[in-house]
Design a protein around this motif. Structure first.
Motif, mmCIF file in Angstrom:
data_model
loop_
_atom_site.group_PDB
_atom_site.id
_atom_site.type_symbol
_atom_site.label_atom_id
_atom_site.label_comp_id
_atom_site.label_asym_id
_atom_site.label_seq_id
_atom_site.Cartn_x
_atom_site.Cartn_y
_atom_site.Cartn_z
ATOM 1 N N ASP A 102 -22.110 30.290 7.977
ATOM 2 C CA ASP A 102 -21.611 31.593 7.567
ATOM 3 C C ASP A 102 -22.741 31.873 6.459
ATOM 4 O OD1 ASP A 102 -20.450 33.254 5.838
ATOM 5 O OD2 ASP A 102 -18.314 32.284 6.104
ATOM 6 N N LEU A 103 -23.051 33.272 6.606
ATOM 7 C CA LEU A 103 -24.200 33.783 5.807
ATOM 8 C C LEU A 103 -23.741 34.752 4.541
ATOM 9 C CD1 LEU A 103 -26.471 34.703 8.754
ATOM 10 C CD2 LEU A 103 -26.533 32.490 7.583
ATOM 11 N N HIS A 104 -22.675 34.815 4.500
ATOM 12 C CA HIS A 104 -22.177 35.617 3.301
ATOM 13 C C HIS A 104 -22.246 34.765 1.933
ATOM 14 C CE1 HIS A 104 -20.014 37.073 6.742
ATOM 15 N NE2 HIS A 104 -19.949 38.254 6.047
ATOM 16 N N ASP A 105 -22.952 35.481 0.947
ATOM 17 C CA ASP A 105 -23.088 34.803 -0.281
ATOM 18 C C ASP A 105 -23.122 35.514 -1.461
ATOM 19 O OD1 ASP A 105 -25.328 36.578 -0.548
ATOM 20 O OD2 ASP A 105 -26.933 34.861 -0.565
ATOM 21 N N ILE A 106 -22.418 36.703 -1.528
ATOM 22 C CA ILE A 106 -22.034 37.484 -2.766
ATOM 23 C C ILE A 106 -21.073 36.863 -3.767
ATOM 24 C CG2 ILE A 106 -21.596 39.831 -3.661
ATOM 25 C CD1 ILE A 106 -22.891 40.960 -1.474
ATOM 26 N N LEU A 166 -16.763 25.203 -1.992
ATOM 27 C CA LEU A 166 -17.051 25.586 -0.626
ATOM 28 C C LEU A 166 -16.590 27.062 -0.467
ATOM 29 C CD1 LEU A 166 -15.755 22.489 1.403
ATOM 30 C CD2 LEU A 166 -17.911 22.656 0.323
ATOM 31 N N SER A 167 -17.351 27.568 -0.144
ATOM 32 C CA SER A 167 -17.172 29.172 0.306
ATOM 33 C C SER A 167 -17.154 29.647 1.971
ATOM 34 C CB SER A 167 -17.946 30.023 -0.524
ATOM 35 O OG SER A 167 -17.868 31.469 -0.304
ATOM 36 N N ALA A 168 -16.183 30.221 2.367
ATOM 37 C CA ALA A 168 -16.073 30.867 3.664
ATOM 38 C C ALA A 168 -15.581 32.214 3.614
ATOM 39 C CB ALA A 168 -15.501 29.837 4.568
HETATM 40 CO CO1 B1M Z 1 -19.473 40.242 7.046
HETATM 41 N N1 B1M Z 1 -17.748 40.052 7.423
HETATM 42 N N2 B1M Z 1 -20.003 39.540 8.748
HETATM 43 N N3 B1M Z 1 -21.283 40.467 6.381
HETATM 44 N N4 B1M Z 1 -18.778 41.156 5.379
HETATM 45 C C1 B1M Z 1 -16.713 40.210 6.551
HETATM 46 C C2 B1M Z 1 -16.299 39.090 5.722
HETATM 47 C C3 B1M Z 1 -15.655 41.157 7.280
HETATM 48 C C4 B1M Z 1 -14.016 40.662 6.647
HETATM 49 C C5 B1M Z 1 -15.957 42.489 7.353
HETATM 50 C C6 B1M Z 1 -14.772 43.241 8.397
HETATM 51 O O1 B1M Z 1 -14.931 43.056 9.451
HETATM 52 N N5 B1M Z 1 -13.818 43.779 7.564
HETATM 53 C C7 B1M Z 1 -15.555 40.214 8.584
HETATM 54 C C8 B1M Z 1 -14.825 38.821 8.756
HETATM 55 C C9 B1M Z 1 -13.742 38.973 9.545
HETATM 56 C C10 B1M Z 1 -12.887 37.596 9.833
HETATM 57 O O2 B1M Z 1 -13.561 36.623 9.917
HETATM 58 N N6 B1M Z 1 -11.692 37.632 9.754
HETATM 59 C C11 B1M Z 1 -17.166 40.265 8.845
HETATM 60 C C12 B1M Z 1 -17.824 39.853 9.964
HETATM 61 C C13 B1M Z 1 -17.114 39.954 11.092
HETATM 62 C C14 B1M Z 1 -19.233 39.434 9.860
HETATM 63 C C15 B1M Z 1 -20.221 39.211 11.057
HETATM 64 C C16 B1M Z 1 -19.515 38.342 12.105
HETATM 65 C C17 B1M Z 1 -20.474 40.624 11.710
HETATM 66 C C18 B1M Z 1 -21.356 40.586 12.729
HETATM 67 O O3 B1M Z 1 -22.441 39.980 12.988
HETATM 68 N N7 B1M Z 1 -20.678 41.238 14.042
HETATM 69 C C19 B1M Z 1 -21.581 38.617 10.492
HETATM 70 C C20 B1M Z 1 -21.392 37.066 10.320
HETATM 71 C C21 B1M Z 1 -22.651 36.504 9.873
HETATM 72 C C22 B1M Z 1 -22.338 35.219 9.347
HETATM 73 O O4 B1M Z 1 -21.951 34.726 8.306
HETATM 74 N N8 B1M Z 1 -22.715 34.215 10.190
HETATM 75 C C23 B1M Z 1 -21.266 39.232 9.118
HETATM 76 C C24 B1M Z 1 -22.437 39.534 8.438
HETATM 77 C C25 B1M Z 1 -22.371 40.160 7.194
HETATM 78 C C26 B1M Z 1 -23.902 40.654 6.453
HETATM 79 C C27 B1M Z 1 -24.851 39.573 6.565
HETATM 80 C C28 B1M Z 1 -24.346 42.074 6.871
HETATM 81 C C29 B1M Z 1 -23.068 40.894 4.954
HETATM 82 C C30 B1M Z 1 -23.380 39.452 3.958
HETATM 83 C C31 B1M Z 1 -24.650 39.731 3.064
HETATM 84 C C32 B1M Z 1 -24.740 38.740 1.842
HETATM 85 O O5 B1M Z 1 -23.591 38.258 1.663
HETATM 86 N N9 B1M Z 1 -25.897 38.278 1.425
HETATM 87 C C33 B1M Z 1 -21.708 41.031 5.141
HETATM 88 C C34 B1M Z 1 -20.844 41.694 4.293
HETATM 89 C C35 B1M Z 1 -21.358 42.317 3.011
HETATM 90 C C36 B1M Z 1 -19.612 41.686 4.496
HETATM 91 C C37 B1M Z 1 -18.415 42.096 3.555
HETATM 92 C C38 B1M Z 1 -18.501 43.857 3.918
HETATM 93 C C39 B1M Z 1 -18.407 41.964 1.995
HETATM 94 C C40 B1M Z 1 -18.403 40.324 1.691
HETATM 95 C C41 B1M Z 1 -18.652 40.553 0.224
HETATM 96 O O6 B1M Z 1 -19.669 40.090 -0.218
HETATM 97 N N10 B1M Z 1 -17.711 41.049 -0.583
HETATM 98 C C42 B1M Z 1 -16.960 41.971 4.186
HETATM 99 C C43 B1M Z 1 -15.817 42.576 3.919
HETATM 100 C C44 B1M Z 1 -15.000 42.093 2.421
HETATM 101 O O7 B1M Z 1 -14.911 41.104 2.136
HETATM 102 N N11 B1M Z 1 -14.632 43.483 2.133
HETATM 103 C C45 B1M Z 1 -17.455 41.267 5.446
HETATM 104 C C46 B1M Z 1 -17.679 40.941 -2.148
HETATM 105 C C47 B1M Z 1 -17.550 39.456 -2.815
HETATM 106 C C48 B1M Z 1 -17.681 39.756 -4.101
HETATM 107 O O8 B1M Z 1 -16.309 39.141 -2.184
HETATM 108 O O9 B1M Z 1 -17.110 37.296 -0.860
HETATM 109 O O10 B1M Z 1 -14.719 37.873 -0.922
HETATM 110 P P1 B1M Z 1 -16.029 37.657 -1.450
HETATM 111 O O11 B1M Z 1 -15.936 36.648 -2.665
HETATM 112 C C49 B1M Z 1 -14.750 36.631 -3.770
HETATM 113 C C50 B1M Z 1 -13.643 35.861 -3.494
HETATM 114 O O12 B1M Z 1 -13.483 35.759 -1.872
HETATM 115 C C51 B1M Z 1 -13.936 34.537 -4.297
HETATM 116 O O13 B1M Z 1 -14.821 34.967 -5.179
HETATM 117 C C52 B1M Z 1 -15.404 35.988 -5.215
HETATM 118 C C53 B1M Z 1 -15.615 36.899 -6.079
HETATM 119 O O14 B1M Z 1 -14.331 37.270 -6.809
HETATM 120 N N12 B1M Z 1 -14.669 33.348 -3.370
HETATM 121 C C54 B1M Z 1 -14.635 32.157 -4.000
HETATM 122 C C55 B1M Z 1 -15.722 33.462 -2.601
HETATM 123 N N13 B1M Z 1 -16.065 32.199 -2.323
HETATM 124 C C56 B1M Z 1 -15.463 31.531 -3.281
HETATM 125 C C57 B1M Z 1 -15.733 30.189 -3.337
HETATM 126 C C58 B1M Z 1 -14.698 29.408 -4.155
HETATM 127 C C59 B1M Z 1 -13.784 30.091 -4.812
HETATM 128 C C60 B1M Z 1 -13.650 31.478 -4.621
HETATM 129 O O15 B1M Z 1 -14.957 28.256 -4.373
HETATM 130 C C61 B1M Z 1 -13.979 27.411 -5.161
#
Ligand code: B1M
Length: 210
Positions: free
Chosen positions: A99-103, A145-147
């Protein structure tokens, strides 16, 4: 007045200069960093996610939006404080293997640092053995752990299993999070806690460390 809609639009357009100006403007007006984060940046990234899903934005653009957001997070980072008293704990945090998501993970790390914890941020695509080695090296008491992908969530269980097999399970509390993760999943795989967002992750870490 902070314009959260304009922030969302600037993030979707990957307009770094405009978003920086809007965030700086809001900070200057005294808008709370948490409000800028939730109503501007995270809400904007949700729109990016919707556009990604519907095929209106492609990976390179999504990556640019992520970089735009990361740059603006640096502006509000010093302001994302926590007024509760700090808990002494060493936290190892990383995004699981594959998993490469890190924001989101970086936001969690940021909030924990703001809460006074020592945070060792391992980055992305971290395999279970790396987590085990870093827990040992840093004598960590909490692991996060984040995913973000349903396909990588399974690595959380593998990581917990590896920590147990290494004889470290009693030493560390394990927290999990990320968009597809739930409390039910945390219970199922034997994690000690789940946090839906960065703020609650920092609070839970302090509770678990106490
Ligand atoms: Co990707 N991606 N992505 N992506 N991406 C999602 C997650 C997705 C939901 C988009 C969609 O289709 N709507 C979807 C997942 C579908 C699924 O699995 N059900 C998806 C996909 C499919 C993919 C690829 C497979 C796309 C492809 O290649 N065809 C691919 C996979 C790559 C890989 O990881 N192997 C991919 C790639 C990417 C980019 C690299 C382009 C980029 C990541 C860049 C980066 O992170 N540096 C990216 C992005 C940006 C997203 C979305 C648009 C935004 C994620 C984000 O940063 N959100 C995302 C859609 C979405 O989430 N709306 C999506 C903002 C962030 C602040 O929120 O990460 O949820 P979040 O974190 C929150 C909470 O979740 C929590 O706290 C945070 C802050 O409040 N939290 C934790 C997170 N980790 C925690 C750990 C903890 C506690 C809380 O520990 C205790």
């Amino acid at each position: 007045m902070a314009d959260f809609n304009a922030m969302q639009e600037a993030l979707v357009a990957c307009d770094q200069d405009k978003l920086t100006a809007l965030v700086n403007g809001a900070v200057g007006e005294g808008v709370a960093a948490s409000e800028i984060l939730n109503k501007g940046l995270i809400a904007g990234m949700d729109i990016v996610g919707e556009k990604m899903e519907s095929g209106d934005m492609f990976i390179p653009e999504v990556l640019m939006a992520a970089q735009t957001m990361a740059a603006c997070l640096e502006i509000i980072k010093p302001l994302l404080g926590d007024d509760e008293s700090s808990a002494a704990a060493t936290v190892v945090i990383g995004t699981v293997k594959g998993d490469l998501h890190d924001i989101g993970k970086n936001l969690v790390a940021m909030m924990m640092e703001s809460a006074g914890m020592k945070v060792v941020n391992l980055g992305v695509d971290i395999d279970p053995e790396q987590f085990v080695a870093q827990i040992k090296d840093n004598n960590a008491s909490i692991v996060c752990l984040s995913a973000l992908l349903t396909t990588t969530m399974v690595m959380m269980k593998e990581t917990i299993d590896a920590i147990s097999e290494a004889g470290l399970r009693e030493q560390v509390k394990i927290m999990i999070g990320g968009a597809p993760v739930t409390q039910a999943y945390a219970d199922e795989i034997g994690a000690d806690g789940f946090a839906p967002d960065a703020g609650s992750a920092a609070k839970l870490a302090k509770k678990l460390a106490a």
